[in-house]
Design a protein around this motif. Structure first.
Motif, PDB file in Angstrom:
ATOM      1  N   LEU A  16       0.865  -1.182   0.000  1.00 50.00           N
ATOM      2  CA  LEU A  16       0.000   0.000   0.000  1.00 50.00           C
ATOM      3  C   LEU A  16       0.892   1.219   0.000  1.00 50.00           C
ATOM      4  O   LEU A  16       1.638   1.457   0.959  1.00 50.00           O
ATOM      5  N   LEU A  68     -10.952  -3.549  -2.827  1.00 44.35           N
ATOM      6  CA  LEU A  68     -10.292  -2.261  -2.667  1.00 44.35           C
ATOM      7  C   LEU A  68     -11.068  -1.372  -1.700  1.00 44.35           C
ATOM      8  O   LEU A  68     -10.471  -0.703  -0.854  1.00 44.35           O
ATOM      9  N   LEU A 100      -9.554   0.350   1.726  1.00 44.40           N
ATOM     10  CA  LEU A 100      -9.555   1.791   1.981  1.00 44.40           C
ATOM     11  C   LEU A 100     -10.170   2.101   3.339  1.00 44.40           C
ATOM     12  O   LEU A 100      -9.658   2.932   4.088  1.00 44.40           O
ATOM     13  N   PHE A 120      -8.992   5.483   5.010  1.00 41.47           N
ATOM     14  CA  PHE A 120      -9.324   6.417   3.931  1.00 41.47           C
ATOM     15  C   PHE A 120     -10.828   6.602   3.781  1.00 41.47           C
ATOM     16  O   PHE A 120     -11.265   7.493   3.061  1.00 41.47           O
ATOM     17  N   THR A 147      -7.309   5.996  -6.828  1.00 41.21           N
ATOM     18  CA  THR A 147      -6.751   4.690  -6.504  1.00 41.21           C
ATOM     19  C   THR A 147      -6.302   3.950  -7.759  1.00 41.21           C
ATOM     20  O   THR A 147      -6.868   4.117  -8.837  1.00 41.21           O
ATOM     21  N   ARG A 184     -14.676   0.349  -6.979  1.00 40.58           N
ATOM     22  CA  ARG A 184     -13.849  -0.095  -5.845  1.00 40.58           C
ATOM     23  C   ARG A 184     -14.452  -1.256  -5.074  1.00 40.58           C
ATOM     24  O   ARG A 184     -13.721  -2.104  -4.569  1.00 40.58           O
ATOM     25  N   VAL A 223      -2.752   4.935  -3.360  1.00 37.24           N
ATOM     26  CA  VAL A 223      -3.837   5.822  -2.968  1.00 37.24           C
ATOM     27  C   VAL A 223      -3.265   7.228  -2.947  1.00 37.24           C
ATOM     28  O   VAL A 223      -2.302   7.502  -2.219  1.00 37.24           O
TER      29      VAL A 223
END
Length: 65
Positions: free
Chosen positions: A5, A17, A21, A26, A33, A45, A58
């Motif tokens: 990451l 994903l 996150l 996030f 991304t 995502r 990211v």
């Protein structure tokens, strides 16, 4: 599973994903991304599966001039 990451090794239980996150803090942040160098738009995502060894980037937008 083990991933990268933003260039740093990370162990995760996330399988998508979007889950990664959220796990990484996030959550609702506005970010761009990519998985293995391929851009992943916000709408995809939750469907972007992660695999052992994936490289995730990211990036947060920056303001200025």
């Amino acid at each position: 599973m083990n991933i990268q990451l933003n260039g740093k090794p990370r162990s995760t239980l996330a399988t998508t994903l979007a889950q990664l996150l959220a796990e990484a803090g996030f959550g609702s942040a506005t970010v761009a991304t990519a998985v293995n160098g391929a851009f992943v738009p916000l709408a995809l995502r939750t469907r972007q599966d992660l695999k052992d060894g994936d490289q995730i980037e990211v990036l947060a937008p920056m303001q200025g001039g």
